[in-house]
Structures are given as C-alpha cells and as structure tokens.
Design an enzyme around this catalytic site. Structure first.
Site, mmCIF file in Angstrom:
data_model
loop_
_atom_site.group_PDB
_atom_site.id
_atom_site.type_symbol
_atom_site.label_atom_id
_atom_site.label_comp_id
_atom_site.label_asym_id
_atom_site.label_seq_id
_atom_site.Cartn_x
_atom_site.Cartn_y
_atom_site.Cartn_z
ATOM 1 N N CYS A 172 7.043 9.418 -4.273
ATOM 2 C CA CYS A 172 6.040 8.411 -3.911
ATOM 3 C C CYS A 172 5.783 7.565 -5.142
ATOM 4 C CB CYS A 172 4.756 9.093 -3.448
ATOM 5 S SG CYS A 172 3.345 8.001 -3.154
ATOM 6 N N ASN A 173 6.041 6.272 -5.053
ATOM 7 C CA ASN A 173 5.832 5.390 -6.208
ATOM 8 C C ASN A 173 4.375 5.364 -6.641
ATOM 9 O OD1 ASN A 173 8.465 3.612 -6.812
ATOM 10 N ND2 ASN A 173 8.364 4.039 -4.628
ATOM 11 N N ASP A 195 5.459 13.637 -0.861
ATOM 12 C CA ASP A 195 5.137 12.228 -0.630
ATOM 13 C C ASP A 195 3.781 12.124 0.047
ATOM 14 O OD1 ASP A 195 5.645 9.362 -0.538
ATOM 15 O OD2 ASP A 195 5.911 9.622 1.606
ATOM 16 N N SER A 196 3.223 10.931 0.003
ATOM 17 C CA SER A 196 1.949 10.679 0.660
ATOM 18 C C SER A 196 2.066 10.767 2.174
ATOM 19 C CB SER A 196 1.417 9.292 0.271
ATOM 20 O OG SER A 196 2.331 8.291 0.685
ATOM 21 N N TYR A 229 -1.341 6.339 0.455
ATOM 22 C CA TYR A 229 -2.008 6.440 -0.842
ATOM 23 C C TYR A 229 -2.180 5.074 -1.498
ATOM 24 C CZ TYR A 229 -1.427 11.557 -1.293
ATOM 25 O OH TYR A 229 -1.491 12.911 -1.145
ATOM 26 N N GLY A 230 -1.318 4.138 -1.178
ATOM 27 C CA GLY A 230 -1.234 2.885 -1.931
ATOM 28 C C GLY A 230 -2.439 1.989 -1.842
ATOM 29 N N CYS A 273 8.363 1.282 -2.615
ATOM 30 C CA CYS A 273 7.630 2.316 -1.888
ATOM 31 C C CYS A 273 8.654 3.073 -1.066
ATOM 32 C CB CYS A 273 6.555 1.707 -0.988
ATOM 33 S SG CYS A 273 5.748 2.882 0.137
ATOM 34 N N HIS A 277 8.458 4.520 1.664
ATOM 35 C CA HIS A 277 8.409 4.257 3.101
ATOM 36 C C HIS A 277 9.326 3.090 3.496
ATOM 37 C CE1 HIS A 277 4.763 6.703 2.975
ATOM 38 N NE2 HIS A 277 4.708 6.680 4.298
#
Length: 257
Positions: free
Chosen positions: A75-76, A12-13, A44-45, A186, A188
C-alpha cells in the site's frame, strides 16, 4: 519451525495489494503467502496520518503474531506513512514497502511529462514529495491526487460508465499535454489499468511499482537466508477485516488485467 518455511505476510488497506501479491507470488512461486486486506477501514488514502499509522501498525502486528518471516506493505499510503515505524518496531524482520515507479518513468528516453496517480495522502507525504523532487530535472512530474478512485475499486468497479465519467473528468486538464507515462501510485489502480488507458484518450505507457517490490523482497530474503528450501509450489491464504471481501481477493489474484 524452520523460519525459511514460514509464510510471507502481505498487507494492504483493502483489495489493491493483491496486485503486489501477484507479482511477489510470480517471482517466488515456492513461497507461502498470507495476505491481509483491511477492507473494513479502506481506503487509507483519505484518512488522517495518525490513523493510517495506527491501522498499519495493527495490521503488521497481526501478521507477526501469525509467524510471518517478512512483511510486504503493499500500500503506497501505508508505506509513506509508517514504513519507518515498522522497521523500527521489527528490526529482525524484513519489511518491504512500495513506492510509485517515478524513477523508471522519468528516466525513460522519450519521457518529458509523467503523471503520477496516487491517493491524496500519498501525495502529501514527505516521502513522495522527495521522490518526485529527485526526478523533476529529468521529467515534468505531475502529481495527480485521485480522491475516491481506490474506493471505486474496493467496491468492485473495474469498468463501466461510472468509472469512465470519473476518469474522463480526472484526465480532462491533461488531454493536450505531452505525457508519455502514467505511474500508478496506488496498488488498487492496476485493476483499472484498461479503463485508465481507454479514458486517457491517446496512447500512453502505464507502469506501477509491483515488480520492483517483488524483486526487493527476493533480495532481502536471499540476504537473510530466508528463501524457502522446498520444491513444492507455495500456497496463498487470504484474510480480511471484512470477510465478505475474501472471495473478491481470490478472484483478483486470478484476474487478467
């Protein structure tokens, strides 16, 4: 080494992918997992597409060097940006991504409007746009970019006045809309599920794609004969580009939310 005994890499980010890791470990309790969070480069988004692709490819390469038998992109944003590139680069390795759970929300019997909370980059990407368009005849799919929310989670903000103010402002335009589902796009966001429910202002079902990703991982391991054969419980190892985040990763893995 028997490939079946190798760990599964989850990437994941930052910290958010721990929510997906939890679902995978719950479904596959005998497997070993190696989780890598790139918190030094999170989130990252809100980064340019090319940078997200580069970071994702580097993270996956690190997991492959450590001998993983499968890669879960938890991570989307990274899935939208780079899943095709990863599958081309590692054709013999199962690569499982995650996407917002738009389908089950839109197809629910009582669904008329669905809010999809996601990072700005995820919403901009063609992969998400095609997903949302595929179900627009079944529900009103409202794409809601949540600039800064993943960063709040990354900083350990799971509740409190700052998060409440952010969410109340975010949801204000939808207070009088007929929304039955909120989709967490997401990884998170599940860690602030309670705050989302509280600040939306009225009852709403909240879902995410973690369980679907875990089921797809199991299907692919079964299809390739890669399920671990032992009976002992698996172990989870945490890595992070910012080592100071490793204790929080472990805490999130054990957290109830």
């Amino acid at each position: 080494m028997d490939k079946r005994e190798a760990p599964i890499g989850v990437f994941d980010s930052g910290l958010g992918g721990v929510s997906v890791l939890r679902a995978c470990a719950a479904l596959l309790p005998r497997e070993d997992f190696l989780f890598f969070g790139d918190s030094a480069n999170a989130p990252y988004g809100e980064k340019p597409l090319d940078q997200v692709r580069d970071l994702t490819l580097r993270a996956a390469a690190g997991l492959v060097e450590r001998g993983v038998k499968a890669i879960v992109v938890a991570c989307n944003t990274a899935t939208s940006a780079a899943i095709t590139l990863l599958r081309e680069k590692y054709p013999d390795t199962p690569v499982i991504g995650i996407e917002p759970a738009v389908k089950p929300a839109a197809q629910a019997d009582n669904s008329s409007s669905v809010i999809v909370m996601a990072t700005p980059l995820t919403i901009q990407e063609d992969k998400y746009q095609k997903l949302a368009a595929a179900f627009c005849d079944q529900a009103n799919v409202i794409s809601l970019p949540c600039k800064g929310l993943a960063e709040l989670v990354e900083q350990g903000c799971f509740d409190g006045p700052e998060l409440d103010r952010y969410l109340q402002a975010l949801f204000l335009p939808f207070r009088h809309c007929s929304v039955e589902y909120i989709v967490l796009g997401c990884t998170h966001y599940p860690f602030v599920r309670s705050a989302i429910r509280k600040n939306f202002g009225r009852p709403v079902a909240i879902i995410d794609g973690s369980d679907g990703t875990a089921r797809q991982l199991r299907r692919q391991l079964e299809a390739k004969g890669l399920l671990r054969t032992g009976t002992e419980p698996g172990k989870v190892t945490f890595l992070n580009s910012d080592p100071s985040k490793i204790p929080m990763s472990r805490a999130l893995f054990d957290m109830e939310y």
